[in-house]
Write a protein that holds these residues in place. Structure first.
Motif, PDB file in Angstrom:
ATOM      1  N   LEU A  42       0.859  -1.189   0.000  1.00  0.00           N
ATOM      2  CA  LEU A  42       0.000   0.000   0.000  1.00  0.00           C
ATOM      3  C   LEU A  42       0.895   1.238   0.000  1.00  0.00           C
ATOM      4  CD1 LEU A  42      -2.732  -0.996   2.607  1.00  0.00           C
ATOM      5  CD2 LEU A  42      -3.094  -0.535   0.179  1.00  0.00           C
ATOM      6  N   GLY A  43       0.584   2.180  -0.874  1.00  0.00           N
ATOM      7  CA  GLY A  43       1.354   3.414  -0.935  1.00  0.00           C
ATOM      8  C   GLY A  43       2.638   3.335  -1.747  1.00  0.00           C
ATOM      9  N   ALA A  44       2.891   2.208  -2.401  1.00  0.00           N
ATOM     10  CA  ALA A  44       4.124   2.059  -3.178  1.00  0.00           C
ATOM     11  C   ALA A  44       4.083   2.834  -4.496  1.00  0.00           C
ATOM     12  CB  ALA A  44       4.412   0.584  -3.453  1.00  0.00           C
ATOM     13  N   GLY A  45       2.887   3.194  -4.944  1.00  0.00           N
ATOM     14  CA  GLY A  45       2.790   4.003  -6.155  1.00  0.00           C
ATOM     15  C   GLY A  45       2.120   3.338  -7.343  1.00  0.00           C
ATOM     16  N   LYS A  46       1.350   2.278  -7.098  1.00  0.00           N
ATOM     17  CA  LYS A  46       0.679   1.589  -8.201  1.00  0.00           C
ATOM     18  C   LYS A  46      -0.292   2.515  -8.923  1.00  0.00           C
ATOM     19  CE  LYS A  46      -0.708  -1.551  -5.342  1.00  0.00           C
ATOM     20  NZ  LYS A  46       0.072  -1.092  -4.193  1.00  0.00           N
ATOM     21  N   THR A  47      -1.113   3.231  -8.167  1.00  0.00           N
ATOM     22  CA  THR A  47      -2.087   4.124  -8.794  1.00  0.00           C
ATOM     23  C   THR A  47      -1.390   5.322  -9.422  1.00  0.00           C
ATOM     24  OG1 THR A  47      -3.833   3.399  -7.284  1.00  0.00           O
ATOM     25  CG2 THR A  47      -4.167   5.507  -8.419  1.00  0.00           C
ATOM     26  N   ALA A  48      -0.370   5.867  -8.791  1.00  0.00           N
ATOM     27  CA  ALA A  48       0.374   6.988  -9.391  1.00  0.00           C
ATOM     28  C   ALA A  48       1.024   6.544 -10.704  1.00  0.00           C
ATOM     29  CB  ALA A  48       1.435   7.507  -8.419  1.00  0.00           C
ATOM     30  N   PHE A  49       1.580   5.335 -10.726  1.00  0.00           N
ATOM     31  CA  PHE A  49       2.159   4.799 -11.955  1.00  0.00           C
ATOM     32  C   PHE A  49       1.065   4.685 -13.020  1.00  0.00           C
ATOM     33  CE2 PHE A  49       3.382   1.604 -14.959  1.00  0.00           C
ATOM     34  CZ  PHE A  49       4.721   1.862 -15.192  1.00  0.00           C
ATOM     35  N   SER A  50      -0.092   4.147 -12.624  1.00  0.00           N
ATOM     36  CA  SER A  50      -1.213   3.984 -13.555  1.00  0.00           C
ATOM     37  C   SER A  50      -1.667   5.329 -14.112  1.00  0.00           C
ATOM     38  CB  SER A  50      -2.387   3.288 -12.864  1.00  0.00           C
ATOM     39  OG  SER A  50      -2.025   1.987 -12.459  1.00  0.00           O
ATOM     40  N   GLN A  51      -1.723   6.340 -13.267  1.00  0.00           N
ATOM     41  CA  GLN A  51      -2.127   7.675 -13.712  1.00  0.00           C
ATOM     42  C   GLN A  51      -1.144   8.230 -14.733  1.00  0.00           C
ATOM     43  OE1 GLN A  51      -2.362   9.365  -9.781  1.00  0.00           O
ATOM     44  NE2 GLN A  51      -4.596   9.136  -9.689  1.00  0.00           N
ATOM     45  N   SER A  52       0.145   8.074 -14.489  1.00  0.00           N
ATOM     46  CA  SER A  52       1.160   8.544 -15.442  1.00  0.00           C
ATOM     47  C   SER A  52       1.064   7.770 -16.746  1.00  0.00           C
ATOM     48  CB  SER A  52       2.565   8.394 -14.858  1.00  0.00           C
ATOM     49  OG  SER A  52       2.741   9.253 -13.770  1.00  0.00           O
ATOM     50  N   PHE A  53       0.920   6.471 -16.644  1.00  0.00           N
ATOM     51  CA  PHE A  53       0.793   5.625 -17.830  1.00  0.00           C
ATOM     52  C   PHE A  53      -0.409   6.085 -18.658  1.00  0.00           C
ATOM     53  CE2 PHE A  53      -0.714   1.960 -20.177  1.00  0.00           C
ATOM     54  CZ  PHE A  53       0.442   1.393 -20.677  1.00  0.00           C
ATOM     55  N   ALA A  54      -1.542   6.280 -17.992  1.00  0.00           N
ATOM     56  CA  ALA A  54      -2.768   6.702 -18.683  1.00  0.00           C
ATOM     57  C   ALA A  54      -2.582   8.046 -19.373  1.00  0.00           C
ATOM     58  CB  ALA A  54      -3.927   6.768 -17.687  1.00  0.00           C
ATOM     59  N   ARG A  55      -1.995   8.994 -18.673  1.00  0.00           N
ATOM     60  CA  ARG A  55      -1.775  10.335 -19.242  1.00  0.00           C
ATOM     61  C   ARG A  55      -0.931  10.244 -20.511  1.00  0.00           C
ATOM     62  NH1 ARG A  55      -0.653  12.422 -14.947  1.00  0.00           N
ATOM     63  NH2 ARG A  55       1.601  12.248 -14.863  1.00  0.00           N
ATOM     64  N   HIS A  56       0.099   9.404 -20.482  1.00  0.00           N
ATOM     65  CA  HIS A  56       0.975   9.265 -21.646  1.00  0.00           C
ATOM     66  C   HIS A  56       0.382   8.359 -22.725  1.00  0.00           C
ATOM     67  CE1 HIS A  56       4.094  11.767 -20.031  1.00  0.00           C
ATOM     68  NE2 HIS A  56       3.983  11.127 -18.882  1.00  0.00           N
ATOM     69  N   LEU A  57      -0.704   7.685 -22.396  1.00  0.00           N
ATOM     70  CA  LEU A  57      -1.453   6.912 -23.387  1.00  0.00           C
ATOM     71  C   LEU A  57      -2.506   7.806 -24.060  1.00  0.00           C
ATOM     72  CD1 LEU A  57      -1.409   3.909 -24.320  1.00  0.00           C
ATOM     73  CD2 LEU A  57      -3.305   3.522 -22.749  1.00  0.00           C
ATOM     74  N   GLY A  58      -2.628   9.038 -23.567  1.00  0.00           N
ATOM     75  CA  GLY A  58      -3.568   9.988 -24.155  1.00  0.00           C
ATOM     76  C   GLY A  58      -4.922  10.042 -23.474  1.00  0.00           C
ATOM     77  N   VAL A  59      -5.035   9.453 -22.291  1.00  0.00           N
ATOM     78  CA  VAL A  59      -6.287   9.511 -21.546  1.00  0.00           C
ATOM     79  C   VAL A  59      -6.460  10.919 -20.996  1.00  0.00           C
ATOM     80  CG1 VAL A  59      -7.498   8.655 -19.497  1.00  0.00           C
ATOM     81  CG2 VAL A  59      -6.256   7.053 -20.980  1.00  0.00           C
ATOM     82  N   GLN A  60      -7.626  11.509 -21.235  1.00  0.00           N
ATOM     83  CA  GLN A  60      -7.944  12.846 -20.732  1.00  0.00           C
ATOM     84  C   GLN A  60      -8.668  12.726 -19.396  1.00  0.00           C
ATOM     85  OE1 GLN A  60      -7.000  15.727 -22.518  1.00  0.00           O
ATOM     86  NE2 GLN A  60      -5.901  14.171 -23.687  1.00  0.00           N
ATOM     87  N   GLY A  61      -8.524  13.715 -18.543  1.00  0.00           N
ATOM     88  CA  GLY A  61      -9.264  13.739 -17.286  1.00  0.00           C
ATOM     89  C   GLY A  61      -8.566  12.979 -16.178  1.00  0.00           C
ATOM     90  N   ILE A  62      -9.319  12.763 -15.125  1.00  0.00           N
ATOM     91  CA  ILE A  62      -8.775  12.156 -13.903  1.00  0.00           C
ATOM     92  C   ILE A  62      -8.862  10.640 -13.974  1.00  0.00           C
ATOM     93  CG2 ILE A  62      -9.124  11.938 -11.407  1.00  0.00           C
ATOM     94  CD1 ILE A  62     -10.226  14.829 -11.483  1.00  0.00           C
ATOM     95  N   VAL A  63      -7.762   9.995 -13.649  1.00  0.00           N
ATOM     96  CA  VAL A  63      -7.712   8.538 -13.538  1.00  0.00           C
ATOM     97  C   VAL A  63      -7.567   8.234 -12.051  1.00  0.00           C
ATOM     98  CG1 VAL A  63      -6.363   6.464 -14.066  1.00  0.00           C
ATOM     99  CG2 VAL A  63      -6.699   8.230 -15.823  1.00  0.00           C
ATOM    100  N   SER A  64      -8.579   7.587 -11.499  1.00  0.00           N
ATOM    101  CA  SER A  64      -8.544   7.280 -10.071  1.00  0.00           C
ATOM    102  C   SER A  64      -8.527   5.774  -9.869  1.00  0.00           C
ATOM    103  CB  SER A  64      -9.758   7.895  -9.365  1.00  0.00           C
ATOM    104  OG  SER A  64     -10.958   7.410  -9.937  1.00  0.00           O
ATOM    105  N   SER A  65      -8.189   5.368  -8.671  1.00  0.00           N
ATOM    106  CA  SER A  65      -8.105   3.948  -8.372  1.00  0.00           C
ATOM    107  C   SER A  65      -9.487   3.313  -8.466  1.00  0.00           C
ATOM    108  CB  SER A  65      -7.546   3.736  -6.970  1.00  0.00           C
ATOM    109  OG  SER A  65      -7.546   2.350  -6.674  1.00  0.00           O
ATOM    110  N   PRO A  66      -9.584   2.186  -9.163  1.00  0.00           N
ATOM    111  CA  PRO A  66     -10.875   1.501  -9.270  1.00  0.00           C
ATOM    112  C   PRO A  66     -11.110   0.518  -8.119  1.00  0.00           C
ATOM    113  CG  PRO A  66      -9.295   0.488 -10.741  1.00  0.00           C
ATOM    114  CD  PRO A  66      -8.587   1.638 -10.058  1.00  0.00           C
TER     115      PRO A  66
END
Length: 168
Positions: A42-66
């Motif tokens: 917990l807190g290692a950065g899985k969601t932060a990594f996912s958010q960065s990945f999504a942003r660089h994949l061209g996802v617009q808006g907020i990516v939050s933990s599902p």
């Protein structure tokens, strides 16, 4: 999973920006049908990594933990299926029909993928994040099959075994 040295890349990140650089690199290489498992405490950065990945994949808006919805779908350069299976048993996950996502036309990012180790496709990329300081992480990228082994070889060729010349 076979761990041959050419299929494992270890990255010593000293900041969120360096972790984002790895996410950017992987997002640029991502193709339809990719499956990426993410693990770490917990807190290692899985969601932060996912958010960065999504942003660089061209996802617009907020990516939050599902965490409570299990799967969130996003439109980007290719579809992104962001999963958090922390609250599921392997049996419950099996009943969700994850194969439709795993073998679909998007990229699957699966947080807490070790819970689903028996359900993960034989070929996938696994990322383990380990906290070593407030912003520091050791990130181990392990490839199971192609095209992921080629991605790991590319990371090693570009950055060496780690960005800071430290081998695991």
């Amino acid at each position: 999973m076979e761990n041959n040295p050419e299929a494992v890349f270890t990255f010593h990140s000293r900041s969120l920006r360096e972790t984002e650089a790895l996410a950017e690199e992987l997002a640029a290489a991502a193709a339809p049908g990719w499956v990426i498992g993410l693990d770490g405490d917990l807190g290692a950065g899985k969601t932060a990594f996912s958010q960065s990945f999504a942003r660089h994949l061209g996802v617009q808006g907020i990516v939050s933990s599902p965490t409570f919805t299990i799967i969130k779908e996003y439109a980007g350069r290719i579809p992104l299926y962001h999963m958090d299976v922390y609250r599921l048993s392997a049996h419950e996950a099996d009943e969700l029909g994850l194969d439709e996502y795993f073998y679909g036309q998007g990229v699957c990012l699966v947080e807490w993928s070790s819970i689903l180790s028996d359900l993960m496709p034989e070929r996938h990329l696994h990322i383990r994040l380990e906290t070593t300081g407030p912003e520091e992480r050791v990130i181990t990228v392990t490839a199971a099959g192609e095209p992921y082994e080629g991605v790991c070889r590319g990371l090693i060729q570009k950055w060496g075994y780690s960005k800071h010349d430290e081998c695991n």
